[in-house]
Design a protein around this motif. Structure first.
Motif, PDB file in Angstrom:
ATOM      1  N   LYS A   1       4.432  45.551  24.303  1.00 11.32           N
ATOM      2  CA  LYS A   1       5.792  45.242  23.965  1.00 11.32           C
ATOM      3  C   LYS A   1       5.601  44.041  23.250  1.00 11.32           C
ATOM      4  O   LYS A   1       4.722  42.911  23.282  1.00 11.32           O
TER       5      LYS A   1
ATOM      6  N   SER B   1       8.066  38.557  24.752  1.00 14.35           N
ATOM      7  CA  SER B   1       7.403  37.512  26.017  1.00 14.35           C
ATOM      8  C   SER B   1       7.337  38.315  27.227  1.00 14.35           C
ATOM      9  O   SER B   1       8.527  38.851  27.619  1.00 14.35           O
ATOM     10  N   LEU B   2       6.125  38.408  27.990  1.00 19.40           N
ATOM     11  CA  LEU B   2       6.399  39.211  29.160  1.00 19.40           C
ATOM     12  C   LEU B   2       7.073  38.442  30.343  1.00 19.40           C
ATOM     13  O   LEU B   2       6.973  37.395  30.459  1.00 19.40           O
TER      14      LEU B   2
ATOM     15  N   LEU C   1      10.331  42.460  33.022  1.00 16.76           N
ATOM     16  CA  LEU C   1       9.952  43.366  31.801  1.00 16.76           C
ATOM     17  C   LEU C   1       8.772  44.217  32.350  1.00 16.76           C
ATOM     18  O   LEU C   1       8.512  45.407  32.360  1.00 16.76           O
ATOM     19  N   ALA C   2       7.729  43.447  33.114  1.00  8.24           N
ATOM     20  CA  ALA C   2       6.772  44.273  33.755  1.00  8.24           C
ATOM     21  C   ALA C   2       7.208  45.365  34.776  1.00  8.24           C
ATOM     22  O   ALA C   2       6.663  46.232  35.043  1.00  8.24           O
TER      23      ALA C   2
ATOM     24  N   ILE D   1      -1.083  45.935  29.902  1.00 10.22           N
ATOM     25  CA  ILE D   1       0.013  45.527  29.257  1.00 10.22           C
ATOM     26  C   ILE D   1      -0.284  44.798  28.183  1.00 10.22           C
ATOM     27  O   ILE D   1      -1.023  43.708  28.269  1.00 10.22           O
TER      28      ILE D   1
ATOM     29  N   CYS E   1       1.346  42.319  25.367  1.00  8.18           N
ATOM     30  CA  CYS E   1       2.501  41.686  24.860  1.00  8.18           C
ATOM     31  C   CYS E   1       2.517  40.456  24.030  1.00  8.18           C
ATOM     32  O   CYS E   1       1.193  40.236  23.623  1.00  8.18           O
TER      33      CYS E   1
ATOM     34  N   ALA F   1       2.825  35.681  27.151  1.00  6.39           N
ATOM     35  CA  ALA F   1       3.075  35.477  28.421  1.00  6.39           C
ATOM     36  C   ALA F   1       2.685  34.235  29.184  1.00  6.39           C
ATOM     37  O   ALA F   1       1.546  33.721  28.917  1.00  6.39           O
TER      38      ALA F   1
ATOM     39  N   ILE G   1      -3.420  42.053  31.454  1.00 11.88           N
ATOM     40  CA  ILE G   1      -2.260  41.585  30.718  1.00 11.88           C
ATOM     41  C   ILE G   1      -2.938  41.017  29.404  1.00 11.88           C
ATOM     42  O   ILE G   1      -3.678  40.059  29.469  1.00 11.88           O
TER      43      ILE G   1
ATOM     44  N   THR H   1      -2.420  39.307  25.453  1.00  8.53           N
ATOM     45  CA  THR H   1      -1.567  38.731  24.711  1.00  8.53           C
ATOM     46  C   THR H   1      -2.058  38.600  23.283  1.00  8.53           C
ATOM     47  O   THR H   1      -3.105  39.012  22.946  1.00  8.53           O
TER      48      THR H   1
END
Length: 353
Positions: free
Chosen positions: A239, A242-243, A247-248, A262, A264, A267, A288, A290
């Motif tokens: 994505k 910004s997480l 959205l998660a 994920i 992104c 975040a 996660i 970034t």
């Protein structure tokens, strides 16, 4: 309704479209059909709603090499009141007929301009090597240009795939599949299934294969779901946003997988900590990632101790995937089509690009 308002409606659809401009091309082909075949009525949507998708696809295959795979409802949005409904299309059609296809030409000139921007941005890949390629500069080219921002998510996906795929291959990872010997009776009963689907048999109780990461393929604006997957059980959702927890939750709800990564744009640390510790989520979200992580990993891969293994490999994959995603950047078919239709001979100050 006047001509200026009709053009504004058309420009709105073009400006909102991604680089492939499927919807504007559909409008152009409806206008072309009306002008040349005269077998549709622009005020009657049902005379062209479905056939126009086929007309569009024929053209798109010529110089894009693909067609829209979005839902029928999403494709039909182009005829909504806030886009180009029949009354607006009829007005554009009148102008188009009177001026020998000038509205068609305008749409395809906007298409060419969009791809010219794309080609200039993508030239960064071929003009730079592992010593001077900067991921931040490359991404900035798409974020800074209004016509390219709609495609930044696809570029982001390609950037991530190139890195993940190159590192996985360089490490020579392998995946082993085997079965529990105590369950051999099941294998015996389903011998043909085991051999054809699992590549296992009584004589072959395990096999190894190279670990690989795959993109799900070329998709469109309205498509949702998995972006990348690995043959070692990993699902990767990307994505360019910004997480947030919302959205998660949407990501986890749309993917059936035990391990999800994920990726992104950014975040907040507190959001990451919260997501990775929530019951029901922490068992599914493996990591996660970034953009800060991506910038760091690209720098290491291109200019650190293993750059001789990773640097050029990443850029090669990047170039290859870009050519698949945006084939017109090096395709001469569009120019042939444009001249064949005679658009190069049309000019009008009002419809200048």
């Amino acid at each position: 309704m006047n001509l200026q308002q009709a053009k504004q409606s058309l420009d709105k659809v073009i400006n909102k479209s991604r680089v492939h401009l499927y919807k504007p091309i559909q409008i152009a082909e409806i206008l072309h059909r009306d002008r040349t075949q005269k077998d549709i009525t622009l005020t009657d949507l049902e005379t062209y709603r479905n056939p126009s998708k086929k007309w569009r696809d024929i053209i798109c295959l010529q110089f894009l090499g693909r067609t829209s795979t979005s839902s029928a409802r999403y494709q039909d949005d182009v005829f909504n009141e806030n886009a180009i409904p029949p009354n607006v299309l009829a007005y554009l059609g009148q102008e188009n007929r009177q001026k020998n296809g000038i509205v068609e030409a305008y749409i395809y000139r906007r298409f060419a301009a969009r791809f010219s921007q794309m080609s200039s941005a993508l030239a960064y890949c071929t003009e730079h090597n592992k010593n001077n390629f900067q991921l931040s500069e490359f991404l900035a080219l798409f974020r800074a240009e209004a016509g390219l921002r709609r495609s930044i998510d696809k570029i982001y996906e390609i950037v991530i795939f190139s890195l993940f795929s190159a590192i996985t291959e360089a490490m020579e990872l392998s995946v082993e599949v085997s079965y529990n010997p105590e369950k051999v009776s099941i294998l015996t009963e389903f011998q043909d299934f085991a051999e054809n689907i699992l590549n296992l048999s009584k004589d072959i109780n395990r096999f190894k294969t190279k670990a690989r990461i795959y993109r799900m393929g070329v998709t469109n604006a309205a498509d949702k779901g998995l972006d990348m997957w690995a043959n070692f059980g990993l699902a990767i959702q990307i994505k360019h946003l910004s997480l947030s927890e919302e959205l998660a939750e949407d990501i986890i709800g749309s993917i059936t997988a035990d391990r999800i990564v994920i990726v992104c744009k950014s975040a907040e640390q507190k959001v990451i900590v919260s997501l990775l510790n929530q019951i029901g989520w922490k068992s599914k979200i493996q990591a996660i990632v970034t953009e800060t992580d991506l910038l760091n990993w690209y720098e290491k891969a291109l200019r650190s101790v293993h750059s001789h293994l990773l640097g050029e490999k990443i850029l090669d994959i990047l170039n290859q995937e870009i050519k698949i995603e945006f084939p017109t950047t090096e395709n001469q078919e569009f120019e042939k089509f444009y001249k064949y239709r005679g658009y190069d001979k049309l000019s009008d100050e009002f419809w200048s690009v």
